[in-house]
Design a protein around this motif. Sequence first.
Motif, mmCIF file in Angstrom:
data_model
loop_
_atom_site.group_PDB
_atom_site.id
_atom_site.type_symbol
_atom_site.label_atom_id
_atom_site.label_comp_id
_atom_site.label_asym_id
_atom_site.label_seq_id
_atom_site.Cartn_x
_atom_site.Cartn_y
_atom_site.Cartn_z
ATOM 1 N N LEU A 25 2.501 -14.299 34.930
ATOM 2 C CA LEU A 25 2.487 -14.811 36.220
ATOM 3 C C LEU A 25 2.698 -13.088 37.203
ATOM 4 N N PRO A 26 2.091 -12.153 36.851
ATOM 5 C CA PRO A 26 2.378 -11.443 37.535
ATOM 6 C C PRO A 26 2.246 -10.684 38.564
ATOM 7 N N ARG A 27 2.892 -10.079 39.314
ATOM 8 C CA ARG A 27 3.127 -8.842 40.463
ATOM 9 C C ARG A 27 1.832 -8.086 40.929
ATOM 10 N N ARG A 28 1.151 -7.194 40.127
ATOM 11 C CA ARG A 28 0.660 -5.971 40.305
ATOM 12 C C ARG A 28 -0.355 -6.170 38.682
ATOM 13 N N GLN A 29 -1.280 -5.366 38.939
ATOM 14 C CA GLN A 29 -2.076 -5.556 37.915
ATOM 15 C C GLN A 29 -1.816 -4.079 37.691
ATOM 16 N N ARG A 34 0.761 -2.291 28.231
ATOM 17 C CA ARG A 34 2.561 -2.254 27.590
ATOM 18 C C ARG A 34 1.919 -1.614 26.314
ATOM 19 N N LYS A 35 0.939 -1.794 25.591
ATOM 20 C CA LYS A 35 0.584 -0.734 24.203
ATOM 21 C C LYS A 35 1.710 1.097 24.416
ATOM 22 N N GLN A 36 1.078 1.683 25.465
ATOM 23 C CA GLN A 36 0.943 2.789 26.262
ATOM 24 C C GLN A 36 2.865 3.220 26.414
ATOM 25 N N ARG A 37 2.924 1.896 27.115
ATOM 26 C CA ARG A 37 4.307 2.457 27.865
ATOM 27 C C ARG A 37 5.685 1.605 26.985
ATOM 28 N N GLY A 122 4.212 2.123 35.043
ATOM 29 C CA GLY A 122 4.523 1.331 35.317
ATOM 30 C C GLY A 122 6.353 0.498 35.972
ATOM 31 N N PHE A 123 6.065 -0.533 36.404
ATOM 32 C CA PHE A 123 7.070 -1.226 36.579
ATOM 33 C C PHE A 123 7.156 -3.012 35.617
ATOM 34 N N ASP A 124 7.673 -3.001 34.999
ATOM 35 C CA ASP A 124 7.861 -3.968 34.883
ATOM 36 C C ASP A 124 9.285 -4.395 33.916
ATOM 37 N N ALA A 125 9.688 -5.478 33.362
ATOM 38 C CA ALA A 125 11.123 -5.804 32.729
ATOM 39 C C ALA A 125 12.389 -4.308 31.494
ATOM 40 N N THR A 126 10.671 -3.651 31.403
ATOM 41 C CA THR A 126 11.116 -2.581 30.338
ATOM 42 C C THR A 126 11.256 -1.671 30.689
ATOM 43 N N THR A 127 11.767 -1.018 32.548
ATOM 44 C CA THR A 127 11.183 0.170 32.837
ATOM 45 C C THR A 127 13.440 -0.496 33.497
ATOM 46 N N ALA A 128 13.371 -1.585 33.021
ATOM 47 C CA ALA A 128 15.056 -1.835 33.507
ATOM 48 C C ALA A 128 16.179 -0.427 32.437
ATOM 49 N N VAL A 129 15.228 -0.483 31.589
ATOM 50 C CA VAL A 129 16.338 0.235 30.161
ATOM 51 C C VAL A 129 15.829 1.644 29.851
ATOM 52 N N ARG A 130 14.974 2.378 31.020
ATOM 53 C CA ARG A 130 13.962 3.309 30.924
ATOM 54 C C ARG A 130 15.134 4.184 31.234
ATOM 55 N N PHE A 131 16.013 4.872 30.367
ATOM 56 C CA PHE A 131 17.086 5.660 30.933
ATOM 57 C C PHE A 131 17.427 6.565 29.612
ATOM 58 N N HIS A 132 17.861 7.568 30.364
ATOM 59 C CA HIS A 132 18.326 9.300 29.469
ATOM 60 C C HIS A 132 19.640 9.046 28.740
ATOM 61 N N PRO A 133 20.020 8.744 27.183
ATOM 62 C CA PRO A 133 21.105 8.624 26.568
ATOM 63 C C PRO A 133 22.237 9.512 27.450
ATOM 64 N N LEU A 134 22.270 10.341 27.862
ATOM 65 C CA LEU A 134 23.124 10.995 28.689
ATOM 66 C C LEU A 134 23.887 10.807 29.953
ATOM 67 N N PHE A 170 15.886 -8.276 35.843
ATOM 68 C CA PHE A 170 14.990 -9.551 37.012
ATOM 69 C C PHE A 170 14.238 -8.670 37.805
ATOM 70 N N ASN A 171 14.833 -7.499 38.768
ATOM 71 C CA ASN A 171 14.554 -6.854 39.885
ATOM 72 C C ASN A 171 12.930 -5.789 39.884
ATOM 73 N N HIS A 172 13.306 -5.273 38.138
ATOM 74 C CA HIS A 172 12.507 -3.833 37.656
ATOM 75 C C HIS A 172 11.102 -5.016 36.747
ATOM 76 N N SER A 173 11.435 -6.231 37.129
ATOM 77 C CA SER A 173 10.140 -7.371 36.451
ATOM 78 C C SER A 173 8.815 -7.308 37.012
ATOM 79 N N ASN A 174 7.818 -7.333 36.285
ATOM 80 C CA ASN A 174 6.541 -7.564 37.448
ATOM 81 C C ASN A 174 6.349 -9.058 37.513
ATOM 82 N N ILE A 175 7.081 -9.548 38.190
ATOM 83 C CA ILE A 175 6.805 -11.109 38.011
ATOM 84 C C ILE A 175 6.165 -11.299 40.126
ATOM 85 N N LYS A 176 5.764 -12.185 40.300
ATOM 86 C CA LYS A 176 5.384 -13.010 41.800
ATOM 87 C C LYS A 176 5.853 -14.089 41.876
#
Length: 264
Positions: A25-29, A34-37, A122-134, A170-176
């Motif tokens: 149930l995605p919010r956006r196209q 996923r393979k790219q991001r 893009g913007f989905d659940a994996t964006t929530a863990v996308r941070f530089h180690p520093l 949750f709030n980075h998820s691409n959910i409708k």
Amino acid sequence: QMEAEIRLAASVGIFLLMICWEYFLPRRQLSLTRKQRWPVNLGLAVLNMAVIRLTVGGIAYLSAVDAQEKGWGLLNWLGAPEWLAVIATLLVLDVVIYAQHILAHKWMPLWRLHQVHHIDLGFDATTAVRFHPLEIIISLVIKVAVIYVLGANPLAVIAFEILLNGSATFNHSNIKIPVQVDKVLRWVIITPDMHRIHHSTVQQEMDSNYGFSVSWWDRLFKTYTSEPQKTQTEFDIGLSTFRKAEQVGFWQMLVLPFKALGKK
């Protein structure tokens, strides 16, 4: 060890739930597959987990235990009852994370690191863990300092870590979510539609909705934006200077903070 296992189990469980939800149930196209991001986002997540595990481990919880045993920090000095210490710990840590997030946008040395999170196209659940180690390490140092000054409750620190991680996923998820339900939820928590606005390429939209769990701070400190200029399904996500997948690879993200600064 138990504390780390509890946090990991909660994180993985919430993450799996969100990626299933956004698949069916995605919010956006999304503009990229996923393979790219996902290799970049999940690669950064694995690297960050390894860095933390090999260096400072569960330092936030251990710091709270240490402060409690030594009687350090405001709550310990005051002899605050446990219920008050728990509430104060959760609220103070949350508003500190909110303030730190604003600082990461306004202070260029931190923005160099934080832009890695915003470059995601893009913007989905994996964006929530996308941070530089520093950035993860700096955030942990700030958190530990606050824990000692506050005399944070150890159990509340564990609860906060779980809440922060879960709410960010949750709030980075691409959910409708039905619009009317979203409007009600926003009075308490950050919804995906609310936080997605923060990932807009439009400057004034990016400079809003900084919260990660509760929506109160954005409303209280006048950083709340209710809707983007374009519709939720049409506005551009990311940074205007990074619009191609080949610009945002794993190694590029690790070295990016030390190169020419990307414009917002």
